[in-house]
Design a protein around this motif. Sequence first.
Motif, short mmCIF file in Angstrom:
data_model
loop_
_atom_site.label_atom_id
_atom_site.label_comp_id
_atom_site.label_asym_id
_atom_site.label_seq_id
_atom_site.Cartn_x
_atom_site.Cartn_y
_atom_site.Cartn_z
N LEU A 1 8.65 15.78 3.47
CA LEU A 1 8.43 15.60 2.03
C LEU A 1 7.25 16.46 1.63
O LEU A 1 6.17 16.34 2.20
CB LEU A 1 8.14 14.13 1.72
N ALA A 2 7.47 17.34 0.65
CA ALA A 2 6.41 18.24 0.18
C ALA A 2 6.22 18.03 -1.32
O ALA A 2 7.19 18.07 -2.08
CB ALA A 2 6.79 19.69 0.46
N ILE A 3 4.97 17.78 -1.71
CA ILE A 3 4.64 17.56 -3.12
C ILE A 3 3.69 18.66 -3.53
O ILE A 3 2.62 18.85 -2.92
CB ILE A 3 3.99 16.18 -3.33
N GLY A 4 4.08 19.40 -4.58
CA GLY A 4 3.31 20.58 -4.96
C GLY A 4 2.72 20.47 -6.34
O GLY A 4 1.99 19.53 -6.66
N THR A 5 3.07 21.41 -7.19
CA THR A 5 2.42 21.59 -8.48
C THR A 5 2.60 20.40 -9.41
O THR A 5 3.70 19.86 -9.55
CB THR A 5 2.98 22.85 -9.16
N LEU A 6 1.51 20.01 -10.09
CA LEU A 6 1.58 19.01 -11.15
C LEU A 6 1.91 19.70 -12.46
O LEU A 6 1.35 20.75 -12.78
CB LEU A 6 0.26 18.26 -11.29
N ARG A 7 2.82 19.09 -13.21
CA ARG A 7 3.11 19.59 -14.56
C ARG A 7 2.29 18.85 -15.61
O ARG A 7 1.92 19.42 -16.63
CB ARG A 7 4.61 19.45 -14.85
N ARG A 8 2.02 17.58 -15.35
CA ARG A 8 1.19 16.78 -16.26
C ARG A 8 0.69 15.56 -15.52
O ARG A 8 1.38 15.01 -14.68
CB ARG A 8 2.01 16.35 -17.49
N ALA B 1 3.02 7.96 -3.67
CA ALA B 1 4.14 7.88 -2.72
C ALA B 1 4.14 6.48 -2.13
O ALA B 1 3.17 6.06 -1.49
CB ALA B 1 3.98 8.93 -1.63
N THR B 2 5.22 5.75 -2.38
CA THR B 2 5.37 4.41 -1.82
C THR B 2 6.54 4.42 -0.86
O THR B 2 7.45 5.26 -0.97
CB THR B 2 5.59 3.37 -2.93
N PHE B 3 6.56 3.48 0.07
CA PHE B 3 7.53 3.48 1.15
C PHE B 3 8.09 2.09 1.35
O PHE B 3 7.38 1.09 1.16
CB PHE B 3 6.88 3.98 2.45
N ALA C 1 0.83 -1.21 0.00
CA ALA C 1 0.00 0.00 0.00
C ALA C 1 0.86 1.25 0.00
O ALA C 1 1.89 1.33 0.66
CB ALA C 1 -0.92 0.00 1.22
N GLY C 2 0.41 2.23 -0.78
CA GLY C 2 1.04 3.55 -0.80
C GLY C 2 -0.03 4.62 -0.68
O GLY C 2 -1.20 4.32 -0.36
N ILE C 3 0.34 5.85 -0.95
CA ILE C 3 -0.61 6.97 -0.87
C ILE C 3 -0.88 7.48 -2.28
O ILE C 3 0.06 7.81 -3.02
CB ILE C 3 -0.07 8.11 0.01
N GLU C 4 -2.15 7.52 -2.66
CA GLU C 4 -2.57 8.13 -3.93
C GLU C 4 -2.91 9.58 -3.65
O GLU C 4 -3.83 9.89 -2.89
CB GLU C 4 -3.79 7.39 -4.48
N ILE C 5 -2.15 10.48 -4.27
CA ILE C 5 -2.28 11.91 -4.01
C ILE C 5 -2.84 12.58 -5.25
O ILE C 5 -2.21 12.58 -6.30
CB ILE C 5 -0.91 12.53 -3.64
N GLN C 6 -4.04 13.14 -5.11
CA GLN C 6 -4.68 13.80 -6.24
C GLN C 6 -5.10 15.23 -5.92
O GLN C 6 -5.64 15.92 -6.80
CB GLN C 6 -5.88 12.99 -6.72
N MET C 7 -4.85 15.66 -4.69
CA MET C 7 -5.11 17.04 -4.31
C MET C 7 -3.85 17.58 -3.64
O MET C 7 -3.24 16.91 -2.79
CB MET C 7 -6.31 17.13 -3.35
#
Length: 325
Positions: free
Chosen positions: A100-107, A113-115, A51-57
Amino acid sequence: MIEILTSPAFNTIQDLGRHGARRFGVSTSGAMDPVALAAGNALLGNDDNAAGIEIQMFPFRLRFSADATFALTGADHEATLGGSSVRPWWCTRAKAGDVLAIGTLRRGARVYATFGGGIGVPRVLSSRSTHLRAGFGGLDGRALQAGDVLPLGGSPCKADGRFDFGAVPPDVAIAGSGRADDRVLRIRVMRAGEYELFSEAMQATFWSTCWKISARSDRGGYRLSGGKLTLDAPVEMRSHGVVAGVVQVPPAGEPIIQMSDANTAGGYPKMAAVIQADLWRLGQAAPGSFIAFSEVSYQDAVAAMAPVNDYLAKLRATAGLYRAL
């Protein structure tokens, strides 16, 4: 352990899905882009289904409570670890206290995020995937929020293995997986059970339209706009089983593509079905983007999975060699 610091709505824990429970009316759920999740796990030496984290926002931020390894795959994005840039499709180490910071999507639409060792939440019906509508799986059946603390399934990362390398994304590595142009994503489908109920004019509309993914789309289904698919006469149908990828047409005429959290049954006519080899590509199509459909045979649909499986197999083998260096 990791602590969630910032997480807007709808970011969830997902694995490859809850298989074998559809007969109980339980959706499969799982990652919308299963190739990205499996690839992140392959980089780390995890089982594909960890299991990982699906980040869409976005923005999304988390803090590591202990040294750990992690990978970021999926959509092309900007990310930092302790203030330093982290590339997409890359695995590396984090130290205790790193943010860990995830920001702007380019595409694309979703980052994974998997661990190392995976996220160690309990399994429900053999899966750790979150089903938001049903309210189970993942962390208490809900989206992640600030203050959540998630256990990692493995032991702390070893000091002697290599974890600072990446992979070529599948839309580059797999022939035919890229965009047909800068505006339209072409998705391969087969005809479904009620295709012949639609007139030749409606069938032609289905194939020729550049469909826009509506803002009303979610993990349950993608609603499409841009054309109307209507029947010459109303049809009464009993509910029947549906799976991710099925393209249904409700009375209003705007198609809906069933996605990971789709219901297990429905009564709308089925126009087509997205082939398995293209579901991950569809999972990275954002609301507001455009898709078009191309017809393939059953034999071509089966054959299309070979490059996807080969990509993951080669990635596992190559990542294993890098970690051993």
